[in-house]
Design an enzyme around this catalytic site. Sequence first.
Site, PDB file in Angstrom:
ATOM      1  N   TRP A 101       0.826  -1.207   0.000  1.00  0.00           N
ATOM      2  CA  TRP A 101       0.000   0.000   0.000  1.00  0.00           C
ATOM      3  C   TRP A 101       0.864   1.262   0.000  1.00  0.00           C
ATOM      4  CZ3 TRP A 101      -2.911  -3.285  -1.488  1.00  0.00           C
ATOM      5  CH2 TRP A 101      -3.913  -3.972  -0.825  1.00  0.00           C
ATOM      6  N   ASN A 217      -7.224  -0.778  -4.978  1.00  0.00           N
ATOM      7  CA  ASN A 217      -7.344  -2.169  -4.599  1.00  0.00           C
ATOM      8  C   ASN A 217      -8.802  -2.621  -4.704  1.00  0.00           C
ATOM      9  OD1 ASN A 217      -6.721  -4.763  -3.365  1.00  0.00           O
ATOM     10  ND2 ASN A 217      -7.683  -3.938  -1.504  1.00  0.00           N
ATOM     11  N   GLU A 218      -9.074  -3.507  -5.669  1.00  0.00           N
ATOM     12  CA  GLU A 218     -10.373  -4.143  -5.854  1.00  0.00           C
ATOM     13  C   GLU A 218     -11.538  -3.170  -6.040  1.00  0.00           C
ATOM     14  OE1 GLU A 218     -10.668  -6.839  -2.534  1.00  0.00           O
ATOM     15  OE2 GLU A 218      -9.438  -8.349  -3.540  1.00  0.00           O
ATOM     16  N   TYR A 298      -9.547 -16.159  -5.245  1.00  0.00           N
ATOM     17  CA  TYR A 298     -10.023 -16.558  -3.927  1.00  0.00           C
ATOM     18  C   TYR A 298     -11.236 -17.487  -4.043  1.00  0.00           C
ATOM     19  CZ  TYR A 298      -7.031 -12.942  -1.906  1.00  0.00           C
ATOM     20  OH  TYR A 298      -5.953 -12.183  -1.522  1.00  0.00           O
ATOM     21  N   GLU A 338      -3.220 -11.044  -6.458  1.00  0.00           N
ATOM     22  CA  GLU A 338      -3.501 -11.650  -5.150  1.00  0.00           C
ATOM     23  C   GLU A 338      -4.000 -13.070  -5.376  1.00  0.00           C
ATOM     24  OE1 GLU A 338      -6.053  -9.767  -2.302  1.00  0.00           O
ATOM     25  OE2 GLU A 338      -5.322  -7.743  -2.752  1.00  0.00           O
ATOM     26  N   TRP A 380      -0.969 -13.698  -1.507  1.00  0.00           N
ATOM     27  CA  TRP A 380      -1.498 -12.905  -0.385  1.00  0.00           C
ATOM     28  C   TRP A 380      -1.463 -13.808   0.846  1.00  0.00           C
ATOM     29  CZ3 TRP A 380      -3.027  -7.862   0.225  1.00  0.00           C
ATOM     30  CH2 TRP A 380      -3.551  -7.549   1.478  1.00  0.00           C
TER      31      TRP A 380
END
Length: 437
Positions: A101, A217-218, A298, A338, A380
């Site tokens: 970050w 991010n996302e 994920y 990720e 991740w």
Amino acid sequence: MQRERVMSGNGLFFPIIGFASVFAFIYMSFGDWKIGSSEETRMSFVLRNGTQFMVDGKAFYINGWNSYWLMDQAVEEYSKPRVRAMLQAGAKMGLTVCRTWAFNDGAYHALQISPGRFDERAFKALDHVIAEARKQGIRLLLSLVNNLQAYGGKTQYVNWAWQEGIGLSSSNDSFFFDPSIRIYFKNYIKAVLTRKNTITGIEYRDDPTIFGWELMNEPRCMSDASGDTLQDWLEEMSAYVKSIDKKHLLTIGLEGFYGPNSPKRLTVNPAQWAATLGADFIRNSKISSVDFASAHIYPDHWFHGQEFEAELKYVSKWMLSHIEDGDKELNKPIMFTEFGFSNENKNFHPDKRDRFFKTVFDVMYQSARKNGAGGGSFVWQFLVGGMEEYNDDFGIVPWERPATYKLITEQSCRLATIQGGVVQQKANLKDLCSRRR
């Protein structure tokens, strides 16, 4: 992944055992490495040629990782050694890029205290992260804001505008369409990209240590499932980044879901909900000022009750679909920025996580062998010892499990071999790879 990342506490919690483990790891694991060596690895900017990343005229395939917490830990002197320990560990494993970050909006150790106001101590912490990465030969993929609330995110920007009485809406998605908030974020982008590092003397936009920038991010804009609101924001912000910094690569930070007009929404998305989030992998990634695409992996959070073997098959399908898109639709590299396997899964065992990692690594390796669009993958997440408050159900200390450590280093060696040599990696990796032949 669409959930809250673990945030740091507000106290000076730093266990003595954790502090000691950092140094024990450095001195016991790195052999004859010179800790704090003044020698720095020469770096060139990473370029893109069609579907491939290039460094010094050679293809560059990335075995990378996430340590989102680097800047936060560099603020205080007592926790700063964790940054060096993690980056040295990454270099030892042959990893080349760390995603982290470059934002902390209004939270503890905030970089941006309020719109356009910065804490110099936190900025110097980011300076330290970049300078330390350069010493270790590690590049950084720096994310500029969070869709989630952790470390401020778009919610903080909306709150700032609302508190100043200029916000159009209290909806989190007004981050994408409120003109005042767009100005806030552009000012932030400019401040970060033109920052002159107090350690190296190099402006961030001129520093090849930075692999590239990630807009968010996302990103999701669920109030507009058509995707038009997010698309408009992405086009404006990506062009703005490029107006300031033409040397670095740029990505969006997408999870990789196909939008409502994509045929793959029915065949590749995990479920119908994935096409209703306001993001569209193909449409978003086609933006001309975006240099490479990204996706996350994920399956254990996207599906419920699915058998492990079925999840592994889905991982391969998901990755191959996006690599195909990079090759045929986008003519751009795709990075899986990720991927993680939760320890909260039913009947979890570390062996399953290793098999999940190996599935990702194998697809990436096969793409690289064929000069495909698969540009790299990022676990991740990695931590060093004593960081329980930063962990989630995905985090690992990789050297604590030899089988996992071996998987990671073998992937580094495989990719280095395809590249015709070890690119931007420490000499000890050459020794490591030669021992594995």
